[in-house]
Write a protein that holds these residues in place. Structure first.
Motif, mmCIF file in Angstrom:
data_model
loop_
_atom_site.group_PDB
_atom_site.id
_atom_site.type_symbol
_atom_site.label_atom_id
_atom_site.label_comp_id
_atom_site.label_asym_id
_atom_site.label_seq_id
_atom_site.Cartn_x
_atom_site.Cartn_y
_atom_site.Cartn_z
ATOM 1 N N VAL A 320 0.838 -1.206 0.000
ATOM 2 C CA VAL A 320 0.000 0.000 0.000
ATOM 3 C C VAL A 320 0.871 1.253 0.000
ATOM 4 C CG1 VAL A 320 -1.562 1.387 1.421
ATOM 5 C CG2 VAL A 320 -2.071 -1.016 1.004
ATOM 6 N N PHE A 321 1.874 1.282 0.883
ATOM 7 C CA PHE A 321 2.702 2.490 0.966
ATOM 8 C C PHE A 321 3.562 2.678 -0.278
ATOM 9 C CE2 PHE A 321 1.790 2.134 5.594
ATOM 10 C CZ PHE A 321 1.125 3.348 5.695
ATOM 11 N N ASP A 322 3.994 1.579 -0.875
ATOM 12 C CA ASP A 322 4.719 1.700 -2.156
ATOM 13 C C ASP A 322 3.806 2.255 -3.240
ATOM 14 O OD1 ASP A 322 7.113 0.852 -1.191
ATOM 15 O OD2 ASP A 322 6.873 -1.239 -1.785
ATOM 16 N N LEU A 323 2.551 1.782 -3.239
ATOM 17 C CA LEU A 323 1.568 2.291 -4.211
ATOM 18 C C LEU A 323 1.332 3.785 -4.027
ATOM 19 C CD1 LEU A 323 -1.321 -0.320 -4.460
ATOM 20 C CD2 LEU A 323 -0.161 0.765 -6.353
ATOM 21 N N LEU A 324 1.118 4.183 -2.768
ATOM 22 C CA LEU A 324 0.861 5.602 -2.484
ATOM 23 C C LEU A 324 2.080 6.449 -2.828
ATOM 24 C CD1 LEU A 324 -1.152 5.383 0.849
ATOM 25 C CD2 LEU A 324 -1.946 6.411 -1.273
ATOM 26 N N LYS A 325 3.251 5.946 -2.487
ATOM 27 C CA LYS A 325 4.492 6.680 -2.813
ATOM 28 C C LYS A 325 4.593 6.885 -4.324
ATOM 29 C CE LYS A 325 8.607 4.661 -3.060
ATOM 30 N NZ LYS A 325 9.872 3.983 -2.696
ATOM 31 N N GLY A 326 4.352 5.789 -5.063
ATOM 32 C CA GLY A 326 4.432 5.876 -6.526
ATOM 33 C C GLY A 326 3.428 6.850 -7.103
ATOM 34 N N SER A 327 2.183 6.792 -6.606
ATOM 35 C CA SER A 327 1.146 7.670 -7.169
ATOM 36 C C SER A 327 1.401 9.128 -6.796
ATOM 37 C CB SER A 327 -0.239 7.239 -6.691
ATOM 38 O OG SER A 327 -0.328 7.325 -5.296
ATOM 39 N N ILE A 328 1.916 9.378 -5.582
ATOM 40 C CA ILE A 328 2.181 10.767 -5.165
ATOM 41 C C ILE A 328 3.300 11.368 -5.997
ATOM 42 C CG2 ILE A 328 3.148 12.152 -3.267
ATOM 43 C CD1 ILE A 328 1.559 10.233 -1.364
ATOM 44 N N ILE A 329 4.399 10.634 -6.121
ATOM 45 C CA ILE A 329 5.549 11.180 -6.846
ATOM 46 C C ILE A 329 5.212 11.313 -8.331
ATOM 47 C CG2 ILE A 329 6.887 9.092 -7.463
ATOM 48 C CD1 ILE A 329 8.360 12.190 -5.774
ATOM 49 N N LYS A 330 4.418 10.354 -8.855
ATOM 50 C CA LYS A 330 4.009 10.435 -10.267
ATOM 51 C C LYS A 330 3.111 11.652 -10.487
ATOM 52 C CE LYS A 330 1.995 7.691 -13.989
ATOM 53 N NZ LYS A 330 1.085 8.700 -14.495
ATOM 54 N N SER A 331 2.215 11.897 -9.523
ATOM 55 C CA SER A 331 1.319 13.048 -9.630
ATOM 56 C C SER A 331 2.109 14.356 -9.659
ATOM 57 C CB SER A 331 0.349 13.049 -8.453
ATOM 58 O OG SER A 331 -0.363 14.257 -8.380
ATOM 59 N N PHE A 332 3.102 14.468 -8.763
ATOM 60 C CA PHE A 332 3.913 15.701 -8.726
ATOM 61 C C PHE A 332 4.748 15.854 -10.001
ATOM 62 C CE2 PHE A 332 3.534 15.586 -3.917
ATOM 63 C CZ PHE A 332 2.758 16.739 -3.860
ATOM 64 N N LYS A 333 5.279 14.723 -10.492
ATOM 65 C CA LYS A 333 6.081 14.790 -11.729
ATOM 66 C C LYS A 333 5.201 15.188 -12.910
ATOM 67 C CE LYS A 333 9.850 11.649 -10.558
ATOM 68 N NZ LYS A 333 10.402 10.281 -10.674
ATOM 69 N N ASP A 334 4.007 14.595 -12.971
ATOM 70 C CA ASP A 334 3.068 14.939 -14.051
ATOM 71 C C ASP A 334 2.712 16.428 -13.997
ATOM 72 O OD1 ASP A 334 3.154 12.327 -14.702
ATOM 73 O OD2 ASP A 334 1.106 11.826 -14.128
ATOM 74 N N GLU A 335 2.488 16.904 -12.779
ATOM 75 C CA GLU A 335 2.149 18.321 -12.588
ATOM 76 C C GLU A 335 3.283 19.212 -13.073
ATOM 77 O OE1 GLU A 335 0.516 20.466 -8.693
ATOM 78 O OE2 GLU A 335 -0.231 18.424 -8.911
ATOM 79 N N GLN A 336 4.515 18.797 -12.741
ATOM 80 C CA GLN A 336 5.690 19.573 -13.142
ATOM 81 C C GLN A 336 5.838 19.592 -14.663
ATOM 82 O OE1 GLN A 336 9.610 18.009 -12.057
ATOM 83 N NE2 GLN A 336 10.118 19.972 -11.179
ATOM 84 N N ILE A 337 5.636 18.427 -15.288
ATOM 85 C CA ILE A 337 5.734 18.343 -16.760
ATOM 86 C C ILE A 337 4.676 19.237 -17.407
ATOM 87 C CG2 ILE A 337 5.370 16.792 -18.730
ATOM 88 C CD1 ILE A 337 6.676 14.564 -17.047
ATOM 89 N N LEU A 338 3.453 19.193 -16.871
ATOM 90 C CA LEU A 338 2.363 20.003 -17.433
ATOM 91 C C LEU A 338 2.617 21.497 -17.275
ATOM 92 C CD1 LEU A 338 -0.783 17.977 -16.371
ATOM 93 C CD2 LEU A 338 -0.263 18.701 -18.682
ATOM 94 N N GLN A 339 3.126 21.894 -16.091
ATOM 95 C CA GLN A 339 3.375 23.319 -15.853
ATOM 96 C C GLN A 339 4.453 23.862 -16.770
ATOM 97 O OE1 GLN A 339 4.272 23.577 -11.676
ATOM 98 N NE2 GLN A 339 2.139 23.597 -11.049
ATOM 99 N N GLY A 340 5.399 22.988 -17.152
ATOM 100 C CA GLY A 340 6.519 23.462 -17.965
ATOM 101 C C GLY A 340 6.287 23.391 -19.453
ATOM 102 N N SER A 341 5.080 23.057 -19.892
ATOM 103 C CA SER A 341 4.856 22.905 -21.333
ATOM 104 C C SER A 341 3.456 23.371 -21.739
ATOM 105 C CB SER A 341 5.043 21.428 -21.715
ATOM 106 O OG SER A 341 4.620 21.210 -23.033
#
Length: 1319
Positions: A320-341
Motif C-alpha cells: 500500500v505504501f509503495d503504491l501511495l508513494k508511486g502515485s504521489i511522486i508520479k502526480s507531482f512529476k506529471d504536474e511539473q511536466i504540465l506546468q513546464g509545457s
C-alpha cells in the motif's frame, strides 16, 4: 382448521385428500390466511402437503396454490416474522416436489412481485433460490407457449428479473437472495452492474448493508467490478460535495444535497466492511491493489482512506505504501511536466492532484475514521523519510533548506509534513505518537539533514503549544541528547520549543542543566550547542525595562502562549536567570575560536532584544578587548596579534577572531548610542546605570579613536608582515602570515564602518577613513597576489566584516546622495575608485551569501525582514548606477582585466533577483517597486507591468550593448543582462500580452545578432527555449536551428553542398557547436514529453478495454488528438535530426550526444509502435495515415543517414575546408579521438540496437494491422564487413588506367583508401 389437522394426524391420507378436494380454492386460501394470523399455520401447511400428493394433477395444483398464496402473505406484513420464517422453511422443504410448470409459474410470480414492488421484508425471497435450483433439475418445462430446459428457463427468469425495474427498498434483499442462486459469470456480471446502478437511487443509510451483501456476493466473482463500482459511487459523491461547497448559494437547490457528516459516517462504515472482507478474502485484497495500480490518476479521498485502512493488515502494508508513494511522486512529476509545457497544457485537461486527495482524506478523517488515522501517521512519516533531504558526500548536507518546495521529491516531503500537522491538530489520539516520532528522528538521524522535521516541530508548537506541555517529558528527554547532536539540529530544535520554555519552568530548568553540562563537553560541537542554547535564552527572556525594538520578540501566533514576562516574578527571575547565563558564557572566552565566534555573532542579537543586559555584555567585551589592545599610545601597532594564534605541533591555528570581537563590540556600542539618543528624554531615574554606561562607552570610544589613529600610522612591518613574505597555506609560516593579514584586514574594515558612522559626513573624518582603506587595500592586494600563485584562485578574498546594513547605506551615499551639505565630504569617498569598487564587491559578496544560505554575517543578517529591506535599498542604488552611468564612459579608461563597476552592478542585481525569487517569492513585486522611487519610472499598467517595465530597461541595455562594434562589445556584461532577463521573465504570466512581446523581442534578437560569442549565444538561446516552451511547442523552432547548424558546419559528405540558410544569425560557424548542444538538450525535453504522452495513452488503453462505445465513436470520428500531437511532434523531430545527422559535427561531446538522442528517438518510436500493437490487439483499430507517414519518414530519411553518420564518426574525418598538411595532422588527432570515443562509449551499439528493435516491432505491427510498414525500411548495413563503393570504383579505375593516370589520380583516391584502413 381443526378438522384438517385432525385428519392429517390420522393414519389414512385418503380422507384428508377427499376433504381437501371438497374445499374450494377460495375457502382454502381463507383458511390459510386465518391460521397464519393466529400463528397456527404450520399444522395446516403440513396437512395440505400430506393431502396433496405431488403425483396427482389435483395435488400438484393445490401445492402450487399454497405457494402462490403464502408468498404474498409473508410479504404483506400481517404475519408475525417468526411465523413467516416457519412458513418459508416448510415451503422450501417441499419445493423439489413441484412440477416443472408449477416451478415456472412460481418463478414468474416472484418476478412479478419484485416488478410491482411488493417485496417489503424479503422473507419470501429466501424461497426463490430453492425454486431456481429445483427448476434447473428439470429436463423440460413449459414456458410461455413453448418448452424450455430447466437451466434455460432459469436464465430467462434471471434475465427478466435483472432487466426489470427494482424498488429501491428491495435491492439489499435481492442481493442477499442472489448469494444462494447459482449464476454463470455473465449473469453475475449483469447482476452486479444492475445493483451498482441502483446505488444512486438508494437512501444513503441503505448503502452500507448493501455493500456488505455485495462483498459477500463477490466471493462468486466480479471482485474488480464490485470494488470499482463502490469506489466510483463515493468518488462521485465527493465531487458533488466539493462542487456544492465551492459554489455555495449560487447552485439551484432543487436537488436535495447529502449532509457532509452523514456521508462521511457512511463512508467510514463502508470502509470497515471492505477491510473486514479483505481480511477474510485475500483475493479481494489483491484485486483492490490491482485496481489502484492501473488507475493511478483516479485516486479520490475515499480510495485513499480505504488504502490506508487496508494498510493496517500486515501483509498489505508495504504494498500500500509503495503504491501511495508511486502515485504521489508520479502526480507531482506529471504536474511539473504540465506546468513546464504549453503544448501539453493545451492538449490535456486539468490534472487531478493526488496531494489534494490525501489532504482531503485527512480533513474527512475527523468524522470518526479512527481506522484511517494510524495509516495517515505512517504515510506522513513514510513520505518525510523517503523524500526528505539526503546527506551529501562524507555526511555533509547538500541541500540548503529553501523556503519554497519546487522539485517533486521536495513537494512529496512537504505533503508528508502537512498530513502530520493536520492530523496532529485534528486527532488527540495520535498527538503523542507524532511528537515522539518527530523527536526520535531529530535524535537518531544525526548523519542526515533534519530541516523538514524541525519545520514540522515548529509548526506543531505554534499550532498547539498548550497541548505540547502535556508531553513536556518527551521534549525534556530529547534535551539530554543535545550535546551529541549537530549544531544546526540543536539550533532548530531550541528555536522550535522556545515558546514552551516561557510557560514551562520545569522544561526551562531541564534545558539549563543540559546546556551547562554541554559547556564542558569534550566535543567542540557540544560546546557550540551550549553557546547557541544560552544565546537563544538570553534573546527571549526579556528583563523588565528592556527597550522594545523592531527586531524584538519572536512572533507567536497562538494566544495561549501570551504570558506576562513583565510580571513581578518573571522580571526578577529573568534578570537573575540571564545574569547567571552570562557568567556561564564568559567561560567560553577562553575556548576555541569557533566557540568565541558564535558568542560574538550572538551578542548583538541579545543586546538589541534585551537591552537591560547591555551593561554586563559590554563589560565582558571590553575586558576581552583589553587583552589584545596596546594601551601605550606611542606604540605601534595598537593590537597584539601574537596571542590571537596558537600552535599545535607544526600547525598554526587562530585562537581569537579579533576582527569579529571588534565588530561585535562596535555594533553593540553603536546600537546603544542610537537607542540612548532616542530615549534621552525620560532618563532621570537610572543615574547609576548612566554612569556605568558612560564609563565603558567613553573608554571604548577612546580605544577606538586611538586604534584608528595608530592603525593609519602602522605599516605592514609593524604587524610582522612583509610584501615579500610567504602567504601560502603550504607552510606554518605562510599560514601564520595569512591569519595575521586576515585579522588586520578585519580590523581595518570594522574601523572603516565605525568611523563612517561617527564621522557625521565630516571631510576630515572621511579622509582618515580613506587612509584606513588604503592600508586595507594594500594588504588585500598583496594577499591576492600571493595566494594567486598557489593552487587557490586569486579572487578568493576573506569574508567582509562590514554589516549588510552599512553596505546598503554606503552604496546609497556613494551613488544617490545629492544633498549639497554632504557634497564636499562625499567627494573624498567618490574620488577613490578602488573604494567604490570595494564597496560594490562587498555588496555582491553579501548578496551571494544571502542567496546561498538565506542569512548574512553580522548584525541584522539573520532577520529576513531587515535583509529584504536592505536588498530593496541596494537594488534601487545598483539599478540607478547602471542605468545612469553609461558603460562606454567606464570602459574607455579600463586598462586592467578586472570587472567594470557596471559589470559589478549587474552581477549584484542578478544575484538580488535570484535570491528574491528563491527566498522571498511573494515579494518580487515589492522589490521591483522599491526601485521605482526614482522619477523616471512610469506607472505599471497591471500586475505584470512592474516586471515588464524593468525587463524593457534591461532589453534596451542589451540592445545598446549588441549595437556596439566588435571592439567595444562587452561579452560578460551582455551575458549578465541575458541572465537578468531570464530571471525577470519568470515573473510574467504566460497568458499575458507582455509575455508574447518578450518572446517576440527574444526571437528578433536571436535572428539579428551575429556576434561570434559562444557564451552569449548559449544565454540567448536558453532564454528563447525557456520562453518558447511556455508559449507553444518548440519543435518547429528546433527544426530551423538544426537547418542553420547544418548550413554553417557543412555536410559529412564533402561532395554535397548544403543550401545556405540562416533563420537565426546567433548561430554561426563559431557558435554552431554550442547551439547544437543546446538543441540536443531541448530535443531531449520534447522526447520526454512525447514519451510521457505515449505512456499515459497506453495506461488509458489498458484500463478502457471494456468501453466499446468510446472505441466506436473514435473509429467513426477523427484520430485521437493525443495520438495526432505525438505523431506530429515526432515527425518534426525526425526532420530536425535528419539535418543534424548529416552535419559535420566535431567529434567528441557533440557526436556522442547526438548518437544518444538518436538512440532515444528510436526507443520512443518503438514505444509508439508497441502502443499501436496494443490498440490493434484490443480494439481492432485502423492505423492512422499520419503514423504511416511517420514510419516512412523514419525509414527512408533518417535510418540511412544514421548509418552514414556512424561511418563518419568511426572514420574520424571532420575537417573540411583546410589545406592538406593541416588536414592530415587533424585527421590523426580525430582518429585518436574517434577510437577513444568508440572504446569508452556504447552509444553506437546502443543506436544500432534501438534501430533494429524498432524494425522488429514494425514487423509485428505490420502482421497485426495487415499494413506493410516494412516497405519503407531499407536493408540494414552490415558493419562487420563494409565495402566503400567510392573507394572500390577508384581502385578499379586505377588498375585500368595508364601509369601516368595512376600517378595523377593517386592523390585523389588515397584518402578513401586510408579511410577504409581505419575501419
Amino acid at each position: 382448521m381443526d378438522g384438517i389437522i385432525s385428519l392429517s394426524e390420522g393414519d389414512s391420507s385418503l380422507e384428508l385428500q377427499k376433504y381437501l378436494s371438497s374445499v374450494g380454492e377460495e375457502k382454502l386460501t381463507t383458511l390459510i390466511t386465518k391460521s397464519a394470523l393466529k400463528g397456527q399455520i404450520v399444522g395446516v401447511i403440513k396437512a395440505i402437503f400430506k393431502g396433496s400428493p405431488p403425483t396427482s394433477n389435483e395435488g400438484s395444483e393445490r401445492r402450487l396454490l399454497l405457494y402462490q398464496h403464502c408468498i404474498p402473505l409473508c410479504e404483506s406484513g400481517d404475519v408475525n416474522s417468526e411465523v413467516a420464517a416457519d412458513v418459508i422453511g416448510l415451503l422450501m422443504l417441499e419445493t423439489h416436489t413441484l412440477t416443472g410448470s408449477s416451478l415456472a409459474k412460481l418463478g414468474d410470480l416472484f418476478v412479478k412481485e419484485i416488478k410491482v414492488g411488493k417485496i417489503t421484508n424479503g422473507k419470501s425471497l429466501e424461497l426463490f433460490p430453492t425454486v431456481l435450483t429445483a427448476m434447473t433439475a428439470c429436463e423440460k418445462l413449459s414456458y410461455g407457449k413453448g418448452e424450455l430446459s430447466g437451466e434455460e428457463c432459469k436464465k430467462q427468469l434471471i434475465n427478466s428479473l435483472c432487466s426489470s425495474r427494482w424498488d429501491p427498498q428491495c435491492v439489499t434483499y435481492l442481493t442477499t437472495m442472489f448469494r444462494d442462486v447459482p449464476l454463470s459469470s455473465d449473469e453475475l456480471h449483469f447482476l452486479v452492474e444492475k445493483v451498482l446502478r441502483m446505488f444512486s437511487q438508494l437512501d444513503l443509510q441503505a448503502i452500507p448493508p448493501l455493500v456488505y451483501q455485495l462483498l459477500l456476493l463477490s466471493a462468486k466473482g466480479c471482485k474488480k467490478q464490485v470494488l470499482d463500482g463502490i469506489i466510483s459511487y463515493f468518488k462521485e459523491q465527493d465531487i458533488n460535495q466539493h462542487v456544492e461547497q465551492s459554489h455555495g448559494e449560487s447552485l439551484d437547490l432543487e436537488v436535495q444535497s447529502i449532509p457532509q457528516d452523514q456521508l462521511r459516517h457512511v463512508e467510514g462504515t463502508v470502509i470497515l466492511h471492505i477491510v473486514f472482507a479483505v481480511r477474510l478474502d485475500h483475493e479481494l485484497g489483491r484485486e483492490f491493489l490491482k485496481i489502484i495500480k492501473t488507475s493511478y490518476g483516479d485516486l479520490c479521498p475515499f480510495s485513499v482512506a480505504l488504502l490506508l485502512s487496508v494498510a493496517r493488515i500486515q501483509r498489505y502494508e508495504e504494498q500500500v505504501f509503495d503504491l501511495l508513494k508511486g502515485s504521489i511522486i508520479k502526480s507531482f512529476k506529471d504536474e511539473q511536466i504540465l506546468q513546464g509545457s504549453k503544448f501539453l497544457q493545451d492538449l490535456l485537461p486539468k490534472h487531478c492532484s493526488v496531494s489534494q486527495m490525501i489532504l482531503d482524506t485527512v480533513k474527512n478523517s475527523v468524522f470518526g475514521w479512527d481506522h484511517v488515522t494510524q495509516g495517515l501517521v505512517q504515510l506522513g512519516f513514510f513520505l518525510m523519510d523517503t523524500f526528505g533531504p539526503k546527506p551529501g558526500p562524507f555526511g555533509k548536507t547538500t541541500e540548503v533548506s529553501a523556503t519554497v518546495a519546487r522539485t517533486p521529491t521536495q513537494l512529496a516531503c512537504k505533503l508528508g509534513g502537512q498530513v502530520l500537522l493536520q492530523g496532529f491538530k485534528m486527532h488527540e489520539a495520535i498527538r503523542g505518537e507524532i511528537l515522539e516520532q518527530v523527536l526520535n528522528r531529530l535524535v537518531t538521524k544525526t548523519a542526515s539533514p533534519v530541516n523538514h522535521f524541525l519545520d514540522l516541530l515548529c509548526d506543531i508548537v505554534t499550532s498547539a503549544p498548550m497541548i505540547l506541555l502535556e508531553s513536556s517529558s518527551k521534549v525534556t528527554e530529547t534535551f539530554d541528547h543535545l550535546s551529541y547532536l549537530p549544531l544546526a539540529t540543536v539550533q532548530g530544535l531550541l528555536k522550535a520549543v522556545q515558546p514552551l520554555l516561557k510557560v514551562s519552568m520545569s522544561m526551562k530548568d531541564a534545558l539549563i542543566v543540559v546546556l551547562r553540562k554541554a559547556m564542558f563537553s569534550s566535543q567542540l560541537d557540544g560546546r557550540k550547542s551550549a553557546v547557541a542554547g544560552f544565546l537563544l535564552l538570553l534573546k527571549n527572556f526579556k528583563v523588565l525595562g528592556s527597550l522594545a525594538t523592531s527586531q524584538c520578540s519572536q512572533a507567536i501566533s497562538s494566544s495561549q502562549i501570551q504570558v506576562d514576562v513583565h510580571s513581578r516574578y518573571n522580571a526578577a527571575a529573568n534578570e537573575a536567570f540571564c545574569l547567571e547565563i552570562l557568567s556561564s558564557l564568559r567561560r567560553c572566552l577562553g575556548q576555541q575560536a569557533d566557540v568565541r565566534l558564535m558568542l560574538y555573532e550572538g551578542f548583538y542579537g541579545v543586546v538589541s532584544r534585551n537591552s537591560q543586559l547591555a551593561s554586563s555584555i559590554m563589560q565582558t567585551l571590553l575586558s576581552q578587548l583589553r587583552r589584545y589592545y596596546e594601551p601605550e599610545q606611542d606604540l605601534l601597532p595598537p593590537v597584539k596579534l601574537q596571542p590571537c594564534i596558537t600552535a599545535h605541533g607544526e600547525q598554526v591555528h587562530i585562537q581569537e577572531p579579533l576582527g569579529h570581537l571588534m565588530s561585535c563590540t562596535v555594533h553593540c556600542l553603536l546600537w546603544l548610542k542610537n537607542m540612548r539618543r532616542s530615549t534621552n528624554t525620560d532618563d532621570d531615574d537610572d543615574d547609576d546605570e548612566d554612569e556605568d554606561e558612560e564609563g565603558y562607552q567613553s573608554e571604548l570610544q577612546t580605544i577606538l579613536e586611538s586604534m584608528t589613529k595608530r592603525m593609519i600610522k602602522s605599516e605592514m612591518e609593524d604587524f610582522e608582515l612583509d610584501k615579500s613574505a610567504e602567504f601560502s597555506n603550504a607552510s606554518s609560516v605562510g599560514v601564520k602570515n595569512n591569519i595575521f593579514a586576515v585579522l588586520v584586514m578585519g580590523l581595518y574594515e570594522v574601523l572603516i564602518e565605525y568611523n563612517f558612522v561617527n564621522a557625521n559626513y565630516s571631510k576630515i573624518h572621511f579622509e582618515d577613513l580613506m587612509e584606513l582603506f588604503n592600508r586595507y587595500f594594500k594588504l588585500s592586494e598583496i594577499l591576492k597576489e600571493k595566494s594567486g600563485k598557489g593552487r587557490l584562485p586569486s579572487n578568493k578574498t576573506p569574508r567582509s566584516l562590514l554589516s549588510i546594513g552599512f553596505i546598503s547605506t554606503l552604496l546609497t551615499v556613494l551613488f544617490r546622495d545629492s544633498s549639497q551639505s554632504r557634497e564636499e565630504a562625499l567627494s573624498v569617498l567618490r574620488s577613490n575608485g578602488e573604494f567604490v569598487r570595494y564597496s560594490l564587491c562587498a555588496a555582491v559578496q553579501k548578496i551571494q551569501q544571502l542567496e546561498e544560505s538565506g542569512v548574512a554575517d553580522g548584525p541584522d543578517g539573520q532577520s529576513s525582514d531587515l535583509t529584504f529591506r536592505f536588498l530593496c535599498e541596494m537594488t534601487s542604488v545598483l539599478m540607478w548606477r547602471y542605468t545612469n552611468v553609461p558603460s562606454p564612459v567606464e570602459d574607455a579608461g579600463k586598462k586592467d582585466k578586472r570587472s567594470s563597476l557596471s559589470h559589478l552592478c549587474l552581477e549584484g542585481l542578478l544575484r538580488i533577483f535570484t535570491t528574491c525569487q528563491q527566498r522571498y517569492p511573494d515579494k518580487m513585486d515589492k522589490l521591483l517597486s522599491s526601485i521605482g522611487n526614482s522619477e523616471d519610472v512610469a506607472e505599471p499598467e497591471d500586475g505584470d507591468g512592474m516586471s515588464y517595465f524593468y525587463i524593457r530597461q534591461f532589453q534596451r541595455a542589451l540592445f545598446a550593448q549588441l549595437s556596439r562594434g566588435d571592439d567595444d562589445f562587452n561579452s560578460k556584461e551582455a551575458q549578465l543582462l541575458v541572465s537578468i532577463l531570464s530571471v525577470l521573465s519568470l515573473q510574467l504570466k504566460p497568458s499575458s500580452q507582455q509575455f508574447v512581446q518578450m518572446i517576440t523581442w527574444t526571437v528578433k534578437i536571436c535572428k539579428e545578432t551575429s556576434f561570434e560569442d559562444s557564451a552569449l549565444s548559449k544565454g540567448l538561446l536558453s532564454l528563447l527555449f525557456s520562453l518558447h516552451v511556455l508559449f507553444k511547442s518548440p519543435a518547429s523552432l528546433l527544426l530551423e536551428l538544426c537547418q542553420d547548424i547544418h548550413s554553417h558546419l557543412g555536410d559529412i559528405d564533402q561532395d554535397v553542398e548544403v543550401e545556405k540558410q540562416s533563420h537565426f544569425a546567433i548561430v554561426n560557424i563559431k557558435t554552431a557547436a554550442t547551439a547544437a548542444l543546446l538543441v540536443f538538450s531541448q530535443i531531449d525535453k520534447v522526447l520526454d514529453e512525447v514519451d510521457w504522452l505515449i505512456g499515459r495513452k497506453k495506461n488509458q488503453t489498458a484500463s478502457d478495454k471494456s468501453s466499446p462505445v468510446e472505441e466506436a465513436t473514435q473509429a467513426a470520428g477523427q484520430q485521437d488528438p493525443v495520438e495526432k500531437a505525438v505523431t506530429l511532434q515526432l515527425g518534426t523531430l525526425l526532420t530536425a535530426l535528419n539535418e543534424l545527422v548529416q552535419t559535420t559535427l566535431q567529434l567528441g561531446t557533440c557526436t556522442i550526444t547526438l548518437l544518444r538522442e538518436l538512440s532515444r528517438t528510436y526507443t520512443i518510436l518503438t514505444t509508439l509502435v508497441k502502443y499501436y500493437i496494443q490498440v490493434c490487439a484490443t480494439q481492432n483499430g485502423k492505423l492512422p495515415s499520419r503514423f504511416e507517414k511517420l514510419v516512412k519518414l523514419s525509414g527512408s530519411h533518417l535510418t540511412p543517414q544514421c548509418y552514414s553518420f556512424i561511418t563518419y564518426v568511426q572514420g574520424g574525418d571532420s575537417c573540411g575546408g583546410v589545406d592538406d598538411k593541416k588536414k592530415k595532422k587533424r585527421n590523426e588527432v580525430n582518429t585518436a579521438a574517434s577510437s577513444k570515443l568508440i572504446r569508452e562509449t556504447k552509444a553506437i551499439p546502443n543506436l544500432i540496437f534501438s534501430i533494429e528493435q524498432y524494425e522488429k516491432f514494425l514487423i509485428t505491427l505490420s502482421k497485426k494491422s495487415k499494413v506493410n510498414l516494412m516497405q519503407y525500411m531499407k536493408l540494414s548495413t552490415s558493419r562487420d564487413f563494409r565495402i566503400n563503393a567510392a573507394t572500390l570504383d577508384a581502385a578499379l579505375q586505377e588498375q585500368g588506367d595508364s601509369q601516368e593516370a595512376v600517378s595523377q589520380d593517386a592523390e585523389e583516391t588515397q584518402e578513401p583508401k586510408r579511410k577504409k584502413r581505419k575501419q
